[in-house]
Design an enzyme around this catalytic site. Structure first.
Site, PDB file in Angstrom:
ATOM      1  N   HIS A 131       0.843  -1.204   0.000  1.00  0.00           N
ATOM      2  CA  HIS A 131       0.000   0.000   0.000  1.00  0.00           C
ATOM      3  C   HIS A 131       0.879   1.255   0.000  1.00  0.00           C
ATOM      4  O   HIS A 131       0.635   2.199  -0.767  1.00  0.00           O
ATOM      5  CB  HIS A 131      -0.906  -0.021   1.232  1.00  0.00           C
ATOM      6  CG  HIS A 131      -1.616   1.270   1.509  1.00  0.00           C
ATOM      7  ND1 HIS A 131      -2.941   1.487   1.183  1.00  0.00           N
ATOM      8  CD2 HIS A 131      -1.189   2.427   2.099  1.00  0.00           C
ATOM      9  CE1 HIS A 131      -3.286   2.708   1.550  1.00  0.00           C
ATOM     10  NE2 HIS A 131      -2.239   3.300   2.110  1.00  0.00           N
ATOM     11  N   GLU A 132       1.894   1.284   0.852  1.00  0.00           N
ATOM     12  CA  GLU A 132       2.764   2.458   0.925  1.00  0.00           C
ATOM     13  C   GLU A 132       3.545   2.643  -0.372  1.00  0.00           C
ATOM     14  O   GLU A 132       3.742   3.773  -0.836  1.00  0.00           O
ATOM     15  CB  GLU A 132       3.715   2.336   2.120  1.00  0.00           C
ATOM     16  CG  GLU A 132       3.019   2.307   3.480  1.00  0.00           C
ATOM     17  CD  GLU A 132       2.072   3.480   3.687  1.00  0.00           C
ATOM     18  OE1 GLU A 132       2.332   4.570   3.135  1.00  0.00           O
ATOM     19  OE2 GLU A 132       1.060   3.308   4.389  1.00  0.00           O
ATOM     20  N   GLU A 202      -6.620   7.145  -0.802  1.00  0.00           N
ATOM     21  CA  GLU A 202      -6.416   5.972   0.046  1.00  0.00           C
ATOM     22  C   GLU A 202      -7.016   4.729  -0.600  1.00  0.00           C
ATOM     23  O   GLU A 202      -6.422   3.650  -0.564  1.00  0.00           O
ATOM     24  CB  GLU A 202      -7.016   6.208   1.436  1.00  0.00           C
ATOM     25  CG  GLU A 202      -6.194   7.117   2.327  1.00  0.00           C
ATOM     26  CD  GLU A 202      -4.767   6.603   2.526  1.00  0.00           C
ATOM     27  OE1 GLU A 202      -4.583   5.403   2.836  1.00  0.00           O
ATOM     28  OE2 GLU A 202      -3.832   7.400   2.345  1.00  0.00           O
TER      29      GLU A 202
END
Length: 285
Positions: A131-132, A202
């Site tokens: 995700h990062e 996000e």
């Protein structure tokens, strides 16, 4: 290209806020001084905001010798994402959380708390770091880091005006109502963050992370765990620097007040539902 436009708009808006605050503190001369400060802050934020954020959290850089399993995980995921190897940091905090920072993929860093390494399985940890790296790949990290440091500076300047007052261009004490008005600009800084760091990003990082790791269910499980632990474990550094909360994979602040002001994350339930749908269908859309 879109993120570059968004970054320029954010810098322009924050510069305007600095000028308004400067005018309320010191009249015309205060406006000129604030403009110079804002220009300096914009330059500093572009080149050094990532280092400032990492220093705020007392993040310690690690390598393959000091954190072999974690470092190799990042290297493998970066290879899968066709990204340069980022710098890797650990933060000595109990709350499970993680973030990415840097001005571009060639100058990126990823950081995780020691708490997240204790709480998550290796599979879940891969989901989080993917995700990062998705944030890095989509160049979200520049605007995240700049908005965090600049919003903090805006709030500090507004508080200065509130407590110490100001002068007009003739040197007379400024209207105290102006001081109160300036103090209200701190919430505006929070609103700027919410505008600049949309919740849609996000969701996009969740989707991109699931693509990188190939395991959306692992990220869904990780988000569920992080959400449950984050609500019960304080994060003193994040509470001291609430403008940086939007950089984290999960909002690190306790509910209410400031937490709502800086809430840039979509609901955990919705994020998990979308990821589980990806796992069910095999479609990363």
């Amino acid at each position: 290209m879109f993120n570059w436009v968004k970054t320029a708009m954010l810098m322009a808006a924050i510069t305007a806020l600095f000028i308004v605050i400067g005018g309320m503190i010191g009249g015309r001369s205060g406006m000129m001084f604030a403009l110079l400060i804002a220009l300096g802050m914009n330059f500093f934020s572009y080149w050094f905001s990532d280092k400032m954020v990492l220093r705020m959290y007392n993040a310690q850089e690690v390598d393959e010798t000091s954190a072999p399993q974690f470092y190799r995980m990042i290297r493998d995921l970066a290879t899968r994402a066709n990204l340069p190897m980022p710098r890797v940091y650990l933060i000595d905090e109990d709350q499970p959380n993680a973030f990415a920072t840097g001005r571009n993929p060639e100058h990126a860093a990823v950081a995780a708390t020691t708490g997240i390494l204790r709480v998550l399985s290796e599979r879940e940890m891969r989901g989080v770091m993917a995700h990062e790296l998705s944030h890095v790949k989509h160049r979200d990290i520049l605007i995240s880091t700049i908005s965090a440091t600049m919003a903090g500076a805006i709030s500090a300047l507004a508080n200065f005006a509130m407590f110490f007052g100001g002068r007009d261009e003739n040197g007379r004490p400024a209207n105290p109502i102006a001081g109160i008005a300036v103090a209200l600009l701190a919430p505006i800084a929070g609103a700027l963050i919410q505008m600049a760091i949309s919740r849609a990003r996000e969701f996009e990082a969740d989707r991109g992370g699931a693509q990188i790791s190939g395991d959306p269910q692992a990220l869904a499980s990780a988000l569920d765990k992080i959400h449950r632990y984050a609500n019960g474990i304080p994060f003193p550094t994040a509470e001291a620097h609430p403008a940086t909360a939007q950089m984290m994979i999960m909002n690190p602040l306790a509910g209410g007040g400031i937490a709502n002001l800086f809430s840039t994350h979509p609901s955990t339930e919705e994020r998990i539902a979308r990821l589980m749908e990806m796992a069910r269908t095999g479609r990363f859309e």
